[in-house]
Write a protein that holds these residues in place. Structure first.
Motif, short mmCIF file in Angstrom:
data_model
loop_
_atom_site.label_atom_id
_atom_site.label_comp_id
_atom_site.label_asym_id
_atom_site.label_seq_id
_atom_site.Cartn_x
_atom_site.Cartn_y
_atom_site.Cartn_z
N THR A 5 0.23 -1.61 0.14
CA THR A 5 0.00 0.12 -0.12
C THR A 5 0.98 1.10 0.01
OG1 THR A 5 0.09 0.08 2.34
CG2 THR A 5 -2.12 -1.23 1.17
N GLY A 6 2.21 1.31 -0.37
CA GLY A 6 2.74 2.34 -0.03
C GLY A 6 2.97 3.34 -1.59
N PRO A 7 4.09 4.28 -1.72
CA PRO A 7 3.62 5.23 -2.51
C PRO A 7 4.62 4.25 -3.93
CG PRO A 7 5.12 5.51 -1.08
CD PRO A 7 4.60 4.56 -0.49
N LEU A 8 4.12 3.64 -4.77
CA LEU A 8 4.21 3.40 -6.23
C LEU A 8 6.11 4.79 -6.07
CD1 LEU A 8 1.24 3.13 -8.27
CD2 LEU A 8 2.71 1.34 -7.14
N GLY A 9 6.38 3.85 -7.12
CA GLY A 9 8.32 4.46 -7.83
C GLY A 9 8.08 4.44 -9.60
N GLN A 10 9.19 4.83 -9.58
CA GLN A 10 8.61 6.13 -10.81
C GLN A 10 9.42 4.81 -11.82
OE1 GLN A 10 8.43 9.46 -11.88
NE2 GLN A 10 8.80 8.93 -13.30
N MET A 40 11.12 -0.13 -3.43
CA MET A 40 10.75 -0.78 -3.17
C MET A 40 10.17 -0.79 -1.38
SD MET A 40 12.38 -4.29 -5.74
CE MET A 40 13.67 -4.18 -4.96
N LYS A 41 11.05 -0.99 -0.17
CA LYS A 41 11.35 -0.50 0.40
C LYS A 41 9.88 0.08 0.87
CE LYS A 41 13.20 -0.92 5.07
NZ LYS A 41 13.86 -1.85 5.55
N TRP A 42 9.65 1.01 0.51
CA TRP A 42 8.30 2.10 0.32
C TRP A 42 7.81 1.89 0.27
CZ3 TRP A 42 11.09 6.94 -2.24
CH2 TRP A 42 11.29 7.78 -1.69
N ARG A 43 6.89 0.94 -1.21
CA ARG A 43 6.04 -0.25 -1.27
C ARG A 43 5.58 -0.91 -0.48
NH1 ARG A 43 0.95 1.13 -4.20
NH2 ARG A 43 0.62 -0.54 -4.92
N ARG A 113 6.63 -2.81 -15.37
CA ARG A 113 5.47 -3.33 -15.50
C ARG A 113 4.37 -2.62 -14.55
NH1 ARG A 113 8.46 -5.71 -18.80
NH2 ARG A 113 8.50 -7.89 -16.97
N TYR A 114 5.32 -2.89 -13.31
CA TYR A 114 4.77 -3.36 -11.59
C TYR A 114 4.44 -1.55 -11.58
CZ TYR A 114 3.46 -3.51 -7.20
OH TYR A 114 3.08 -3.44 -5.75
N TRP A 115 5.04 -0.70 -11.72
CA TRP A 115 4.97 1.07 -11.80
C TRP A 115 3.84 1.14 -12.16
CZ3 TRP A 115 6.63 0.27 -6.79
CH2 TRP A 115 8.12 0.20 -6.68
N SER A 117 0.96 -0.89 -14.54
CA SER A 117 -0.32 -1.24 -13.59
C SER A 117 -0.73 -0.83 -12.54
CB SER A 117 -0.06 -3.10 -14.03
OG SER A 117 0.74 -3.50 -13.17
N HIS A 118 0.28 -0.63 -11.35
CA HIS A 118 -0.38 -0.31 -10.17
C HIS A 118 -0.59 1.19 -10.53
CE1 HIS A 118 0.41 -4.05 -9.29
NE2 HIS A 118 -0.26 -4.33 -8.41
N ALA A 119 -0.17 2.15 -11.25
CA ALA A 119 -0.98 3.41 -11.00
C ALA A 119 -2.75 4.14 -11.37
CB ALA A 119 -0.35 4.05 -12.22
N ALA A 120 -3.25 4.62 -11.02
CA ALA A 120 -4.00 5.34 -10.77
C ALA A 120 -4.89 5.67 -12.52
CB ALA A 120 -4.63 6.46 -9.56
N PRO A 121 -5.65 5.58 -12.99
CA PRO A 121 -5.43 5.75 -13.93
C PRO A 121 -6.11 7.55 -14.07
CG PRO A 121 -7.95 4.18 -12.89
CD PRO A 121 -6.27 3.79 -11.97
N ALA A 122 -5.70 7.83 -15.14
CA ALA A 122 -5.93 9.54 -15.60
C ALA A 122 -7.52 9.66 -15.20
CB ALA A 122 -5.36 9.97 -16.68
N VAL A 123 -7.92 10.68 -14.40
CA VAL A 123 -9.70 11.36 -14.19
C VAL A 123 -9.04 12.39 -16.00
CG1 VAL A 123 -11.01 12.44 -12.83
CG2 VAL A 123 -9.33 10.54 -11.94
N ALA A 124 -10.99 11.75 -16.23
CA ALA A 124 -10.24 12.95 -17.32
C ALA A 124 -11.15 14.35 -17.45
CB ALA A 124 -11.25 12.01 -18.68
#
Length: 124
Positions: A5-10, A40-43, A113-115, A117-124
């Motif tokens: 549940t931590g923040p995603l990486g770049q 990875m540790k943050w995530r 691919r991991y970062w 695929s887990h990113a929030a979809p853009a809001v239109a």
């Protein structure tokens, strides 16, 4: 709900990582090592983290060739998905001349691919 549940990486360009690592005689690769372990540790809340990963990278870099893909695989499994790699992926670096390149493509590709695929979809 995912276990991580931590923040995603770049996401990072694979060619960028390879070229800048070469042009800086490995200094960027040490930075990349720190950031990769830290993200990875943050995530996940688990793993070596940036400082310890960097120290290992400086003192005995071959160890990180096995630990980084292992942590990537564990992070992905933590979300209930099939791990794209294990620590055995580190064997690629033992292949003369091209092994490190293959390793970077596999590891950074799996991270991207991991970062992404887990990113929030853009809001239109």
């Amino acid at each position: 709900m995912s276990a991580n549940t931590g923040p995603l990486g770049q996401p990072r360009g694979i060619a960028f990582v390879i070229i800048i690592s070469i042009l800086t005689f490995g200094i960027y690769h040490l930075y990349w090592t720190y950031v990769t372990f830290e993200e990875m540790k943050w995530r996940t809340g688990e793993g070596l983290g940036g400082v310890l990963g960097l120290v290992i990278g400086i003192l005995l870099s071959i160890v990180n060739a096995f630990v980084i893909p292992s942590e990537v695989g564990n992070m992905v499994k933590g979300d209930g998905e099939q791990a794209p790699m294990t620590g055995w992926t580190g064997l690629w670096v033992l292949l003369p001349l091209v092994g490190w390149f293959v390793w970077v493509v596999k590891v950074q590709g799996a991270l991207n691919r991991y970062w992404e695929s887990h990113a929030a979809p853009a809001v239109a």
